[in-house]
Design a protein around this motif. Structure first.
Motif, PDB file in Angstrom:
ATOM      1  N   GLU A   1       0.838  -1.193   0.000  1.00  0.00           N
ATOM      2  CA  GLU A   1       0.000   0.000   0.000  1.00  0.00           C
ATOM      3  C   GLU A   1       0.882   1.255   0.000  1.00  0.00           C
ATOM      4  OE1 GLU A   1      -3.347   0.049  -0.131  1.00  0.00           O
ATOM      5  OE2 GLU A   1      -3.369  -2.144  -0.244  1.00  0.00           O
ATOM      6  N   PHE A   2       0.445   2.279  -0.754  1.00  0.00           N
ATOM      7  CA  PHE A   2       1.138   3.564  -0.685  1.00  0.00           C
ATOM      8  C   PHE A   2       0.141   4.690  -0.927  1.00  0.00           C
ATOM      9  CE2 PHE A   2       1.767   2.248  -5.135  1.00  0.00           C
ATOM     10  CZ  PHE A   2       1.360   3.372  -5.834  1.00  0.00           C
ATOM     11  N   VAL A   3       0.464   5.871  -0.398  1.00  0.00           N
ATOM     12  CA  VAL A   3      -0.382   7.051  -0.512  1.00  0.00           C
ATOM     13  C   VAL A   3       0.418   8.143  -1.200  1.00  0.00           C
ATOM     14  CG1 VAL A   3      -1.664   8.835   0.738  1.00  0.00           C
ATOM     15  CG2 VAL A   3      -1.667   6.467   1.573  1.00  0.00           C
ATOM     16  N   VAL A   4      -0.161   8.758  -2.228  1.00  0.00           N
ATOM     17  CA  VAL A   4       0.515   9.834  -2.938  1.00  0.00           C
ATOM     18  C   VAL A   4       0.524  11.094  -2.068  1.00  0.00           C
ATOM     19  CG1 VAL A   4       0.464  11.344  -4.959  1.00  0.00           C
ATOM     20  CG2 VAL A   4      -0.106   8.912  -5.195  1.00  0.00           C
ATOM     21  N   GLU A   5       1.709  11.652  -1.859  1.00  0.00           N
ATOM     22  CA  GLU A   5       1.834  12.908  -1.121  1.00  0.00           C
ATOM     23  C   GLU A   5       1.892  14.113  -2.059  1.00  0.00           C
ATOM     24  OE1 GLU A   5       3.938  11.527   3.056  1.00  0.00           O
ATOM     25  OE2 GLU A   5       5.171  12.539   1.539  1.00  0.00           O
ATOM     26  N   GLU A   6       2.589  13.977  -3.153  1.00  0.00           N
ATOM     27  CA  GLU A   6       2.669  15.049  -4.150  1.00  0.00           C
ATOM     28  C   GLU A   6       3.260  14.463  -5.446  1.00  0.00           C
ATOM     29  OE1 GLU A   6       5.304  18.135  -2.931  1.00  0.00           O
ATOM     30  OE2 GLU A   6       7.002  16.785  -2.653  1.00  0.00           O
ATOM     31  N   PRO A   7       2.943  15.123  -6.558  1.00  0.00           N
ATOM     32  CA  PRO A   7       2.061  16.267  -6.809  1.00  0.00           C
ATOM     33  C   PRO A   7       0.650  15.787  -7.124  1.00  0.00           C
ATOM     34  CG  PRO A   7       3.227  15.766  -8.808  1.00  0.00           C
ATOM     35  CD  PRO A   7       3.688  14.753  -7.784  1.00  0.00           C
ATOM     36  N   PRO A   8      -0.304  16.697  -7.304  1.00  0.00           N
ATOM     37  CA  PRO A   8      -1.681  16.308  -7.637  1.00  0.00           C
ATOM     38  C   PRO A   8      -1.759  15.496  -8.933  1.00  0.00           C
ATOM     39  CG  PRO A   8      -1.588  18.619  -6.991  1.00  0.00           C
ATOM     40  CD  PRO A   8      -0.176  18.151  -7.112  1.00  0.00           C
ATOM     41  N   GLU A   9      -0.868  15.771  -9.902  1.00  0.00           N
ATOM     42  CA  GLU A   9      -0.892  15.038 -11.170  1.00  0.00           C
ATOM     43  C   GLU A   9      -0.678  13.542 -10.955  1.00  0.00           C
ATOM     44  OE1 GLU A   9       0.518  19.215 -12.118  1.00  0.00           O
ATOM     45  OE2 GLU A   9       0.799  17.728 -10.541  1.00  0.00           O
ATOM     46  N   LEU A  10       0.165  13.182 -10.000  1.00  0.00           N
ATOM     47  CA  LEU A  10       0.420  11.764  -9.735  1.00  0.00           C
ATOM     48  C   LEU A  10      -0.809  11.117  -9.105  1.00  0.00           C
ATOM     49  CD1 LEU A  10       2.341   9.375  -9.756  1.00  0.00           C
ATOM     50  CD2 LEU A  10       3.244  10.143  -7.551  1.00  0.00           C
ATOM     51  N   ALA A  11      -1.486  11.839  -8.209  1.00  0.00           N
ATOM     52  CA  ALA A  11      -2.703  11.304  -7.593  1.00  0.00           C
ATOM     53  C   ALA A  11      -3.794  11.096  -8.632  1.00  0.00           C
ATOM     54  CB  ALA A  11      -3.182  12.251  -6.492  1.00  0.00           C
ATOM     55  N   SER A  12      -3.943  12.070  -9.554  1.00  0.00           N
ATOM     56  CA  SER A  12      -4.955  11.934 -10.600  1.00  0.00           C
ATOM     57  C   SER A  12      -4.643  10.752 -11.510  1.00  0.00           C
ATOM     58  CB  SER A  12      -5.026  13.223 -11.428  1.00  0.00           C
ATOM     59  OG  SER A  12      -5.415  14.315 -10.622  1.00  0.00           O
ATOM     60  N   GLU A  13      -3.367  10.590 -11.847  1.00  0.00           N
ATOM     61  CA  GLU A  13      -2.972   9.473 -12.710  1.00  0.00           C
ATOM     62  C   GLU A  13      -3.189   8.140 -12.014  1.00  0.00           C
ATOM     63  OE1 GLU A  13      -1.538   7.775 -16.286  1.00  0.00           O
ATOM     64  OE2 GLU A  13      -2.340   9.733 -15.734  1.00  0.00           O
ATOM     65  N   ALA A  14      -3.003   8.099 -10.672  1.00  0.00           N
ATOM     66  CA  ALA A  14      -3.223   6.862  -9.927  1.00  0.00           C
ATOM     67  C   ALA A  14      -4.679   6.422 -10.037  1.00  0.00           C
ATOM     68  CB  ALA A  14      -2.834   7.068  -8.465  1.00  0.00           C
ATOM     69  N   ALA A  15      -5.611   7.386  -9.934  1.00  0.00           N
ATOM     70  CA  ALA A  15      -7.035   7.052 -10.064  1.00  0.00           C
ATOM     71  C   ALA A  15      -7.358   6.570 -11.472  1.00  0.00           C
ATOM     72  CB  ALA A  15      -7.878   8.275  -9.699  1.00  0.00           C
ATOM     73  N   ARG A  16      -6.779   7.226 -12.477  1.00  0.00           N
ATOM     74  CA  ARG A  16      -7.045   6.836 -13.857  1.00  0.00           C
ATOM     75  C   ARG A  16      -6.506   5.444 -14.168  1.00  0.00           C
ATOM     76  NH1 ARG A  16      -5.201   6.768 -18.942  1.00  0.00           N
ATOM     77  NH2 ARG A  16      -3.060   7.167 -18.296  1.00  0.00           N
ATOM     78  N   VAL A  17      -5.266   5.180 -13.712  1.00  0.00           N
ATOM     79  CA  VAL A  17      -4.651   3.866 -13.951  1.00  0.00           C
ATOM     80  C   VAL A  17      -5.412   2.779 -13.196  1.00  0.00           C
ATOM     81  CG1 VAL A  17      -2.578   2.491 -13.532  1.00  0.00           C
ATOM     82  CG2 VAL A  17      -2.372   4.779 -14.501  1.00  0.00           C
ATOM     83  N   ALA A  18      -5.890   3.107 -11.984  1.00  0.00           N
ATOM     84  CA  ALA A  18      -6.668   2.123 -11.215  1.00  0.00           C
ATOM     85  C   ALA A  18      -7.916   1.712 -11.974  1.00  0.00           C
ATOM     86  CB  ALA A  18      -7.033   2.703  -9.852  1.00  0.00           C
ATOM     87  N   ASP A  19      -8.612   2.694 -12.574  1.00  0.00           N
ATOM     88  CA  ASP A  19      -9.798   2.367 -13.371  1.00  0.00           C
ATOM     89  C   ASP A  19      -9.426   1.507 -14.573  1.00  0.00           C
ATOM     90  OD1 ASP A  19     -11.448   3.735 -11.680  1.00  0.00           O
ATOM     91  OD2 ASP A  19     -11.400   5.609 -12.832  1.00  0.00           O
ATOM     92  N   ARG A  20      -8.331   1.839 -15.228  1.00  0.00           N
ATOM     93  CA  ARG A  20      -7.913   1.084 -16.409  1.00  0.00           C
ATOM     94  C   ARG A  20      -7.573  -0.363 -16.044  1.00  0.00           C
ATOM     95  NH1 ARG A  20      -2.721   1.350 -19.058  1.00  0.00           N
ATOM     96  NH2 ARG A  20      -2.238   3.193 -17.817  1.00  0.00           N
ATOM     97  N   LEU A  21      -6.869  -0.559 -14.922  1.00  0.00           N
ATOM     98  CA  LEU A  21      -6.518  -1.910 -14.495  1.00  0.00           C
ATOM     99  C   LEU A  21      -7.750  -2.692 -14.054  1.00  0.00           C
ATOM    100  CD1 LEU A  21      -3.237  -1.160 -12.483  1.00  0.00           C
ATOM    101  CD2 LEU A  21      -3.437  -2.124 -14.776  1.00  0.00           C
TER     102      LEU A  21
END
Length: 328
Positions: free
Chosen positions: A299-319
């Motif tokens: 498990e990991f939590v994005v601290e910065e930047p917002p672009e990485l957090a947004s990409e994490a949500a997008r990649v999660a949906d794709r996977l």
């Protein structure tokens, strides 16, 4: 004359292969007298080979460092090993490409036809791999100065740009150099900082205004059992912020020792507690950065930047969609 030249070259090859030989051992090996060995050794000296001799019963011969580099003799396996090493030389040293090419040509041009033909089967093409996290380069002059200073136990002074300091100013350092280390293509100097009274691993690409004033120091015992572990656990070990187009920081549920062992050489790490680590690193894209982080399988939590957090949500949906397609 042909027999003399052949024997002289044989003596040179034996002296290069073994640190020390007695005159009697050489004479027995080549089935000649010790007087003949003395004459052949003198010929080697006249050709520029620095052969040292100890007198008396059991006197020995050995090659010693000289003022110039005389021609060297290699057996076939050594020649192939050198040629392969030159073809796969690291690209993290500046302006070495031409020297490497000329050295390889010098060796192959002097090889017997059969050996040169055999070497062509080892023709190596190097291809850059984006996953290697390409390292910054350093100069041969810097490597030579630091290596000599460590060998001669001389202090070095330099300016150092650290990622751990908010100020943009470089930090002045007076250090006792211990050794040079290359890891994941990145060069480090392990040294004792006299002002901070502590050991550090300095990235060579962040060093500037390097000098060796000639001040000697008494060597200290390095406190760690593993040089690799010492460098891997340095929080300031990674690349500069602007080295990659996409760079982020996450808090990871994984012990720092494990993260340090497997994180790319360009990453910076920080221990939060026994089970949690902060890691900062870069990649060619946000998705690429997430792919590297996902290899830790924790498990990991994005601290910065917002672009990485947004990409994490997008990649999660794709996977998730990829997995659902297989489960239908």
């Amino acid at each position: 004359m042909s027999e003399i030249a052949t024997r002289t070259l044989e003596i040179l090859g034996l002296l290069q292969a073994q640190k020390e030989w007695t005159g009697e051992d050489l004479a027995r090996r080549l089935t000649v007298s010790t007087r003949t060995i003395r004459r052949d050794v003198q010929r080697l000296r006249e050709l520029g080979y620095p052969v040292d001799a100890s007198r008396g019963p059991g006197g020995t011969y050995r090659l010693v460092p000289g003022s110039t580099l005389p021609p060297l003799i290699f057996d076939q396996d050594q020649a192939i090993a050198i040629a392969l090493a030159l073809q796969t030389a690291p690209s993290s040293i500046q302006d070495m490409g031409d020297s490497v090419t000329r050295a390889l040509r010098t060796i192959t041009d002097l090889m017997p036809y059969d050996l040169a033909r055999r070497l062509k089967t080892f023709d190596v093409a190097k291809i850059e791999n984006a996953w290697d996290m390409a390292p910054p380069t350093v100069t041969p002059a810097m490597l030579a100065l630091l290596s000599s200073a460590a060998q001669d136990r001389e202090l070095v002074k330099f300016q150092y740009r650290s990622k751990l300091v908010d100020s943009q100013d470089d930090i002045p350092v007076i250090a006792e150099p211990h050794r040079l280390v290359v890891w994941s293509g990145r060069w480090y100097l392990i040294a004792f900082n006299q002002r901070q009274h502590s050991w550090h691993a300095y990235r060579l690409d962040r060093i500037s205004d390097l000098r060796s004033p000639g001040w000697r120091f008494t060597p200290r015992e390095f406190p760690e059992d593993s040089v690799a572990r010492f460098i891997q656990l340095q929080p300031d070990r990674g690349d500069a912020t602007d080295s990659w187009p996409c760079r982020g920081t996450v808090r990871m549920d994984c012990p720092v020792d494990l993260v340090a062992k497997w994180a790319p050489g360009g990453a910076n790490i920080e221990s939060i507690d026994n089970d949690t680590t902060r890691i900062s690193m870069g990649a060619w894209s946000w998705a690429g950065l997430l792919g590297l982080l996902a290899t830790f399988d924790c498990e990991f939590v994005v601290e910065e930047p917002p672009e990485l957090a947004s990409e994490a949500a997008r990649v999660a949906d794709r996977l998730r969609r990829a997995g659902n397609g297989l489960l239908r």
